[in-house]
Design an enzyme around this catalytic site. Structure first.
Site, PDB file in Angstrom:
ATOM      1  N   ARG A   1      27.314  -9.008 -76.720  1.00 56.24           N
ATOM      2  CA  ARG A   1      26.026  -8.312 -76.854  1.00 56.24           C
ATOM      3  C   ARG A   1      25.982  -7.116 -75.933  1.00 56.24           C
ATOM      4  O   ARG A   1      26.645  -7.096 -74.899  1.00 56.24           O
ATOM      5  CB  ARG A   1      24.892  -9.226 -76.389  1.00 56.24           C
TER       6      ARG A   1
ATOM      7  N   GLU B   1      16.628 -10.325 -88.297  1.00 54.57           N
ATOM      8  CA  GLU B   1      15.473 -11.125 -88.679  1.00 54.57           C
ATOM      9  C   GLU B   1      14.253 -10.214 -88.569  1.00 54.57           C
ATOM     10  O   GLU B   1      14.069  -9.559 -87.538  1.00 54.57           O
ATOM     11  CB  GLU B   1      15.326 -12.319 -87.719  1.00 54.57           C
TER      12      GLU B   1
ATOM     13  N   LYS C   1      13.192  -9.690 -77.740  1.00 53.87           N
ATOM     14  CA  LYS C   1      12.084  -9.333 -78.623  1.00 53.87           C
ATOM     15  C   LYS C   1      10.772  -9.897 -78.091  1.00 53.87           C
ATOM     16  O   LYS C   1       9.731  -9.281 -78.228  1.00 53.87           O
ATOM     17  CB  LYS C   1      12.333  -9.882 -80.024  1.00 53.87           C
TER      18      LYS C   1
HETATM   19  P1  ATP Z   1      15.891 -12.764 -81.600  1.00 52.14           P
HETATM   20  O1  ATP Z   1      16.765 -13.963 -81.311  1.00 52.14           O
HETATM   21  O2  ATP Z   1      14.895 -12.445 -80.546  1.00 52.14           O
HETATM   22  O3  ATP Z   1      15.367 -12.788 -82.990  1.00 52.14           O
HETATM   23  P2  ATP Z   1      18.253 -11.307 -82.168  1.00 52.14           P
HETATM   24  O4  ATP Z   1      18.984 -10.534 -81.173  1.00 52.14           O
HETATM   25  O5  ATP Z   1      18.886 -12.567 -82.657  1.00 52.14           O
HETATM   26  O6  ATP Z   1      16.860 -11.518 -81.529  1.00 52.14           O
HETATM   27  P3  ATP Z   1      18.345 -10.383 -84.870  1.00 52.14           P
HETATM   28  O7  ATP Z   1      17.343  -9.618 -85.630  1.00 52.14           O
HETATM   29  O8  ATP Z   1      18.655 -11.762 -85.345  1.00 52.14           O
HETATM   30  O9  ATP Z   1      17.847 -10.405 -83.379  1.00 52.14           O
HETATM   31  O10 ATP Z   1      19.683  -9.547 -84.742  1.00 52.14           O
HETATM   32  C1  ATP Z   1      20.326  -8.932 -85.835  1.00 52.14           C
HETATM   33  C2  ATP Z   1      21.745  -8.636 -85.481  1.00 52.14           C
HETATM   34  O11 ATP Z   1      21.814  -7.775 -84.347  1.00 52.14           O
HETATM   35  C3  ATP Z   1      22.502  -9.906 -85.125  1.00 52.14           C
HETATM   36  O12 ATP Z   1      23.760  -9.869 -85.758  1.00 52.14           O
HETATM   37  C4  ATP Z   1      22.635  -9.833 -83.634  1.00 52.14           C
HETATM   38  O13 ATP Z   1      23.792 -10.470 -83.211  1.00 52.14           O
HETATM   39  C5  ATP Z   1      22.657  -8.320 -83.372  1.00 52.14           C
HETATM   40  N1  ATP Z   1      22.158  -8.034 -82.030  1.00 52.14           N
HETATM   41  C6  ATP Z   1      20.957  -8.354 -81.520  1.00 52.14           C
HETATM   42  N2  ATP Z   1      20.863  -7.998 -80.227  1.00 52.14           N
HETATM   43  C7  ATP Z   1      22.040  -7.424 -79.896  1.00 52.14           C
HETATM   44  C8  ATP Z   1      22.575  -6.870 -78.701  1.00 52.14           C
HETATM   45  N3  ATP Z   1      21.862  -6.817 -77.570  1.00 52.14           N
HETATM   46  N4  ATP Z   1      23.828  -6.372 -78.745  1.00 52.14           N
HETATM   47  C9  ATP Z   1      24.550  -6.414 -79.877  1.00 52.14           C
HETATM   48  N5  ATP Z   1      24.106  -6.924 -81.030  1.00 52.14           N
HETATM   49  C10 ATP Z   1      22.869  -7.440 -81.057  1.00 52.14           C
HETATM   50 MG    MG Z   2      18.081 -13.884 -84.318  1.00 52.44          MG
END
Ligand code: ATP
Ligand code: MG
Length: 585
Positions: A290, A47, A300
């Site tokens: 994760r 995102e 974030k």
């Molecule tokens: P937020 O909920 O704060 O927006 P997010 O982790 O959902 O953060 P995204 O931009 O939606 O952020 O994540 C993009 C991709 O990266 C998703 O598929 C998510 O599962 C993966 N991702 C995010 N954080 C991690 C992590 N700590 N370890 C592994 N994969 C991650």
């Molecule tokens: Mg997200």
């Protein structure tokens, strides 16, 4: 002579490491072997509401990694369905970070490219009696939803006719209602044990403009609804996501099954008309754990707060766990991919020690970083038995284990800078460096004896030494053993440089722990950066920006990618040579 510095290598470590056998790759192998798929497709779906961090690197390396290993295609898709938090700045930084990691996408997509298709799918659900417009407000929705122990109650609007729902939904789109007045909900099962299936909202009203679609829309689809349709439209075969989406998988499958894109081409015909390729599939969602690392925060929201509250200097501050921060710190793409390989993929949640990440960059830089000399806390040593105008040019290997890195010229003069703490007037037992009357080897020069200590009050201002001329390299006396070897920089030739000594941003392993009323802000490491003036050899000052090196005995450093120039050299410490935190943890 090859003195070219190390370049960032984008050859994939995956090519040289043994075949990976995690459960996701096993599923993919089986699907290819059984003929379920001829070619796999994955996607990385961030995102655009912030900068990518090291956790994202795990997901990027997985998605692009399996793409490369199995001859698949990988899309970069911006999951941009929540316009109020999104920005074009993030869209751009995400692309540059993914490329920096060494990956390239088959296609760049935006979930917002599919808004019209999402909308048509919603109308289909309405016509099929599988979605309804609900007038409950957010609080009422919560009340009706029930909880883990109690089933929910049907919304009083659940039995609206398809005609009425269609009319209301079209008016939602036309902007007749204000934010929050109505939602479109999937009609599934308010009694389900899985709360995600209790008539989840699939559209909400938001009168905000969108970074990609401007003011074209005032209703926006929910993540769970948009994500699975996006996957299906792109022909994604394996939709890899993190474990928190496990409970959402039944909804993912419900949408795919009930919308049935494959059976209703008109739903996506408008995409084809607009030049988008579609290859409708029935994607399978697979969850993995994760990445969590100690000594840092990864949400974030918290990273954003560190930036906006000025606790760090921007998203690319070298102390940040963001990819652009790690890059500026001197982490290499290869070290990040090595890290992703090393932590592997599983369904077990775990906490990775920060030292694993540091170990990966040490390993990569030990192999690739050229060696240079710098003195970061200088004191002058005058070699009294050399003539005033003495000058020599030494030739040092750029890399002790890699002859192909060539040699460089290192100038020597009568006065050299050495590290202040390589001399002790009153040494403790076991101190093997320079002491009054004692001897030490000056790296590549010979054995020097300290013959005088010049002081101003209690302050030591200069040292005088005498070089054993027979101990110079190549002469028989060079074999003579002394216990310590220290590095130096010619005072006449040394270039003044700014050195930024970075360390971990937090002092505790779990800065997210707020159980005792403290927050991560209370655990900021006051010594996470120290800026010092140093002297570096000319062949260090002249390096291009963003070159990774080892300053011998000091650590791995990188020329700052923004602030460094040959005339005004700036070095960031990436990591110390050894793990100095291990005993304190
Ligand atoms: P937020 O909920 O704060 O927006 P997010 O982790 O959902 O953060 P995204 O931009 O939606 O952020 O994540 C993009 C991709 O990266 C998703 O598929 C998510 O599962 C993966 N991702 C995010 N954080 C991690 C992590 N700590 N370890 C592994 N994969 C991650
Ligand atoms: Mg997200």
């Amino acid at each position: 002579m090859n003195t070219s510095p190390m370049n960032h290598d984008v050859s994939h470590i995956a090519d040289t490491t043994p075949e990976k056998t995690d459960f996701i790759r096993q599923i993919i192998r089986d699907d290819l072997a059984s003929g379920k798929h001829r070619q796999i497709r994955t996607r990385f779906p961030p995102e655009p509401n912030g900068y990518l961090h090291i956790g994202h690197a795990k997901a990027i390396c997985l998605n692009f990694g399996v793409g490369a290993e199995f001859g698949g295609r990988v899309n970069l898709r911006f999951d941009d369905t929540n316009p109020s938090k999104e920005d074009i700045e993030y869209v751009e930084s995400i692309q540059s970070d993914v490329k920096w990691l060494g990956f390239d996408w088959a296609e760049l997509r935006h979930a917002s490219d599919y808004f019209e298709t999402f909308y048509l799918c919603a109308e289909k659900l309405i016509r099929d009696g599988k979605a309804f417009v609900c007038d409950l407000n957010a609080e009422q929705v919560r009340e009706y939803r029930g909880n883990l122990n109690e089933p929910g109650k049907n919304s009083p609007y659940r039995d609206r006719s398809a005609e009425e729902n269609l009319d209301l939904f079209r008016r939602m789109r036309a902007g007749e209602f204000e934010d929050g007045a109505r939602t479109l909900r999937a009609k599934i099962d308010m009694g389900s044990g899985n709360i995600n299936l209790r008539d989840p909202a699939i559209y909400r009203i938001r009168h905000v403009s969108h970074q990609n679609t401007g003011d074209a829309w005032c209703i926006y689809p929910m993540y769970d609804y948009a994500h699975c349709i996006s996957d299906a439209l792109e022909g994604i075969t394996h939709s890899l996501c993190t474990l928190e989406f496990e409970d959402h998988r039944p909804l993912y499958d419900w949408c795919i099954d009930n919308i049935d894109l494959a059976g209703h081409a008109p739903l996506w015909q408008n995409l084809v008309d607009r030049g988008f390729k579609t290859d409708v599939s029935k994607p399978r969602q697979i969850e993995f754990s994760r990445l969590n690392i100690n000594f840092t925060v990864m949400s974030k929201r918290k990273l954003m707060a560190l930036v906006t509250d000025g606790l760090v200097k921007g998203w690319d501050d070298p102390r940040m766990p963001t990819l652009c921060g790690l890059r500026r710190r001197g982490y290499t793409p290869a070290s990040m991919r090595l890290f992703a390989d090393r932590i592997g993929i599983s369904k077990q949640n775990s906490l990775i020690d920060f030292s694993v990440l540091e170990g990966c960059v040490r390993e990569d830089l030990d192999a690739k970083g050229q060696r240079r000399l710098a003195v970061i806390d200088p004191i002058k040593l005058v070699i009294k038995n050399l003539p005033e105008d003495f000058s020599d040019t030494l030739h040092f290997s750029n890399h002790p284990k890699d002859e192909s890195a060539g040699k460089r010229e290192v100038p020597l003069s009568r006065e050299v800078w050495i590290e202040r703490d390589d001399f002790m007037e009153v040494p403790p037992k076991g101190f093997h460096r320079l002491v009054p009357g004692g001897e030490v080897r000056l790296r590549g020069v010979g054995i020097v004896k300290c013959i005088d200590v010049i002081k101003n009050g209690d302050d030591i201002v200069q040292l005088h030494g005498e070089l054993d001329l027979d101990s110079r390299p190549g002469l028989p006396g060079s074999e003579r053993k002394v216990k310590g070897t220290i590095h130096w920089v010619s005072a006449k030739h040394g270039v003044e440089a700014e050195v930024r000594l970075y360390d971990r941003l937090f002092t505790v392993a779990n800065p997210d722990d707020d159980s005792d009323g403290k927050t991560y802000r209370d655990y900021l490491n006051p010594d996470s950066v120290r800026i010092v003036k140093a002297y570096v050899e000319p062949a260090a000052a002249s390096l291009p920006a963003e070159t990774n090196i080892q300053f011998e005995r000091l650590g791995y450093f990188v020329t700052d990618r923004l602030d460094h120039s040959a005339g005004k050299p700036v070095f960031n410490r990436t990591v110390t040579l050894r793990d100095v935190w291990a005993k304190g943890v």
